[in-house]
Design a protein around this motif. Sequence first.
Motif, PDB file in Angstrom:
ATOM      1  N   LYS A 102      -0.989   2.749   2.436  1.00  0.00           N
ATOM      2  CA  LYS A 102      -0.123   3.936   2.370  1.00  0.00           C
ATOM      3  C   LYS A 102       0.669   4.102   3.667  1.00  0.00           C
ATOM      4  N   THR A 103       0.020   3.844   4.786  1.00  0.00           N
ATOM      5  CA  THR A 103       0.688   3.928   6.084  1.00  0.00           C
ATOM      6  C   THR A 103       1.828   2.930   6.168  1.00  0.00           C
ATOM      7  N   CYS A 104       1.580   1.706   5.734  1.00  0.00           N
ATOM      8  CA  CYS A 104       2.619   0.677   5.762  1.00  0.00           C
ATOM      9  C   CYS A 104       3.828   1.094   4.922  1.00  0.00           C
ATOM     10  N   LYS A 105       3.570   1.674   3.780  1.00  0.00           N
ATOM     11  CA  LYS A 105       4.649   2.126   2.901  1.00  0.00           C
ATOM     12  C   LYS A 105       5.508   3.190   3.583  1.00  0.00           C
ATOM     13  N   ILE A 106       4.836   4.133   4.245  1.00  0.00           N
ATOM     14  CA  ILE A 106       5.555   5.206   4.946  1.00  0.00           C
ATOM     15  C   ILE A 106       6.352   4.637   6.116  1.00  0.00           C
ATOM     16  N   LEU A 107       5.752   3.727   6.858  1.00  0.00           N
ATOM     17  CA  LEU A 107       6.463   3.119   7.987  1.00  0.00           C
ATOM     18  C   LEU A 107       7.717   2.390   7.514  1.00  0.00           C
ATOM     19  N   ILE A 108       7.618   1.690   6.404  1.00  0.00           N
ATOM     20  CA  ILE A 108       8.764   0.956   5.859  1.00  0.00           C
ATOM     21  C   ILE A 108       9.853   1.907   5.382  1.00  0.00           C
ATOM     22  N   GLU A 109       9.453   2.929   4.636  1.00  0.00           N
ATOM     23  CA  GLU A 109      10.424   3.811   3.992  1.00  0.00           C
ATOM     24  C   GLU A 109      11.003   4.878   4.910  1.00  0.00           C
ATOM     25  N   LYS A 110      10.192   5.366   5.878  1.00  0.00           N
ATOM     26  CA  LYS A 110      10.637   6.489   6.694  1.00  0.00           C
ATOM     27  C   LYS A 110      10.941   6.147   8.153  1.00  0.00           C
ATOM     28  N   HIS A 111      10.415   5.037   8.634  1.00  0.00           N
ATOM     29  CA  HIS A 111      10.539   4.758  10.069  1.00  0.00           C
ATOM     30  C   HIS A 111      11.096   3.370  10.374  1.00  0.00           C
ATOM     31  N   GLY A 112      11.691   2.734   9.386  1.00  0.00           N
ATOM     32  CA  GLY A 112      12.273   1.414   9.626  1.00  0.00           C
ATOM     33  C   GLY A 112      11.261   0.398  10.102  1.00  0.00           C
ATOM     34  N   SER A 113      10.024   0.552   9.635  1.00  0.00           N
ATOM     35  CA  SER A 113       8.917  -0.347   9.984  1.00  0.00           C
ATOM     36  C   SER A 113       8.526  -0.285  11.459  1.00  0.00           C
ATOM     37  N   ILE A 114       8.953   0.786  12.148  1.00  0.00           N
ATOM     38  CA  ILE A 114       8.628   0.976  13.566  1.00  0.00           C
ATOM     39  C   ILE A 114       7.566   2.062  13.701  1.00  0.00           C
ATOM     40  N   VAL A 115       6.573   1.822  14.529  1.00  0.00           N
ATOM     41  CA  VAL A 115       5.532   2.819  14.774  1.00  0.00           C
ATOM     42  C   VAL A 115       6.126   3.982  15.574  1.00  0.00           C
ATOM     43  N   PRO A 116       6.002   5.216  15.086  1.00  0.00           N
ATOM     44  CA  PRO A 116       6.553   6.374  15.806  1.00  0.00           C
ATOM     45  C   PRO A 116       5.883   6.551  17.162  1.00  0.00           C
ATOM     46  N   ASP A 117       6.640   7.089  18.111  1.00  0.00           N
ATOM     47  CA  ASP A 117       6.088   7.327  19.446  1.00  0.00           C
ATOM     48  C   ASP A 117       5.883   8.816  19.712  1.00  0.00           C
ATOM     49  N   ASN A 118       5.642   9.574  18.625  1.00  0.00           N
ATOM     50  CA  ASN A 118       5.382  11.002  18.786  1.00  0.00           C
ATOM     51  C   ASN A 118       4.207  11.415  17.903  1.00  0.00           C
ATOM     52  N   ARG A 119       3.514  12.448  18.341  1.00  0.00           N
ATOM     53  CA  ARG A 119       2.283  12.882  17.688  1.00  0.00           C
ATOM     54  C   ARG A 119       2.498  13.329  16.242  1.00  0.00           C
ATOM     55  N   ALA A 120       3.523  14.105  16.000  1.00  0.00           N
ATOM     56  CA  ALA A 120       3.729  14.661  14.660  1.00  0.00           C
ATOM     57  C   ALA A 120       3.861  13.567  13.606  1.00  0.00           C
ATOM     58  N   ASP A 121       4.683  12.567  13.871  1.00  0.00           N
ATOM     59  CA  ASP A 121       4.886  11.491  12.896  1.00  0.00           C
ATOM     60  C   ASP A 121       3.646  10.609  12.768  1.00  0.00           C
ATOM     61  N   LEU A 122       2.944  10.397  13.863  1.00  0.00           N
ATOM     62  CA  LEU A 122       1.736   9.580  13.798  1.00  0.00           C
ATOM     63  C   LEU A 122       0.651  10.270  12.976  1.00  0.00           C
ATOM     64  N   GLU A 123       0.447  11.564  13.229  1.00  0.00           N
ATOM     65  CA  GLU A 123      -0.606  12.282  12.526  1.00  0.00           C
ATOM     66  C   GLU A 123      -0.269  12.516  11.056  1.00  0.00           C
ATOM     67  N   ALA A 124       0.988  12.299  10.687  1.00  0.00           N
ATOM     68  CA  ALA A 124       1.381  12.418   9.277  1.00  0.00           C
ATOM     69  C   ALA A 124       1.010  11.165   8.485  1.00  0.00           C
ATOM     70  N   LEU A 125       0.612  10.119   9.176  1.00  0.00           N
ATOM     71  CA  LEU A 125       0.229   8.870   8.513  1.00  0.00           C
ATOM     72  C   LEU A 125      -1.205   8.975   7.986  1.00  0.00           C
ATOM     73  N   PRO A 126      -1.478   8.445   6.798  1.00  0.00           N
ATOM     74  CA  PRO A 126      -2.823   8.508   6.211  1.00  0.00           C
ATOM     75  C   PRO A 126      -3.872   7.855   7.105  1.00  0.00           C
ATOM     76  N   GLY A 127      -4.961   8.559   7.341  1.00  0.00           N
ATOM     77  CA  GLY A 127      -6.040   8.012   8.148  1.00  0.00           C
ATOM     78  C   GLY A 127      -5.823   8.098   9.641  1.00  0.00           C
ATOM     79  N   VAL A 128      -4.720   8.705  10.060  1.00  0.00           N
ATOM     80  CA  VAL A 128      -4.421   8.837  11.483  1.00  0.00           C
ATOM     81  C   VAL A 128      -4.639  10.287  11.922  1.00  0.00           C
ATOM     82  N   GLY A 129      -5.698  10.511  12.666  1.00  0.00           N
ATOM     83  CA  GLY A 129      -5.978  11.833  13.194  1.00  0.00           C
ATOM     84  C   GLY A 129      -5.534  11.954  14.633  1.00  0.00           C
ATOM     85  N   ARG A 130      -5.939  13.018  15.270  1.00  0.00           N
ATOM     86  CA  ARG A 130      -5.512  13.279  16.645  1.00  0.00           C
ATOM     87  C   ARG A 130      -5.994  12.194  17.605  1.00  0.00           C
TER      88      ARG A 130
END
Length: 229
Positions: free
Chosen positions: A91-119
Amino acid sequence: MTKKQIQTFFERLRDQRPNPTTELNFSNPFELLIAVTLSAQATDVSVNKATDKLFPVANTPEAIYALGVEGLKEYIKTIGLYNSKAENVIKTCKILIEKHGSIVPDNRADLEALPGVGRKTANVVLNTAFGQPTMAVDTHIFRLGNRTGLAVGKNVLEVEHRLIKVIPKEFLIDSHHWLILHGRYCCIARKPKCAECVVSDVCNWPDRFEFGAHRHTTLHEIHHAPISK
């Protein structure tokens, strides 16, 4: 701890491990994100064994997403909670592809919105991949903060906020790694290695002498203490 104790505490940890880093194997922010996600309630060693086989085959959002949940499970089935972790990673990979151009976000809000990613996971990625002064409090750091008097708190968030407040800025970037490694190899839960601890004389744990801490440690002894690996 007093400000002077804290300064000494981190100077000693810095001298002991000048270049601290995570023990998870990774070569880019995406690999780190996946490795940290898989490490929840699992050891770094077990995660590395799995990702050492996974990443040579698939180490991009597109490649792992193409494996699918069942395909990914074959690589991570030796890790605890692998069923739910496989679903979250896909699910995380899908979101990264569709919403972030396959780039890992460098901010807390976008990271914590990823499935299985907590604080905690977000803090590790922000600190290790992007050099931000965050503090990921795991069981080792929570124990160490309370035991030594460095950062006393009833829960991980209290300890995190306290650490960020009291740690001098010059140590903030690397402090997460220093603390977790010290907690993992020296200030361990049941039988802490106080006799070889480089900060035992500035620690405020009253029971440290029962575990071999020196009451009057010399600077020579501190600088030549054995380093746990």
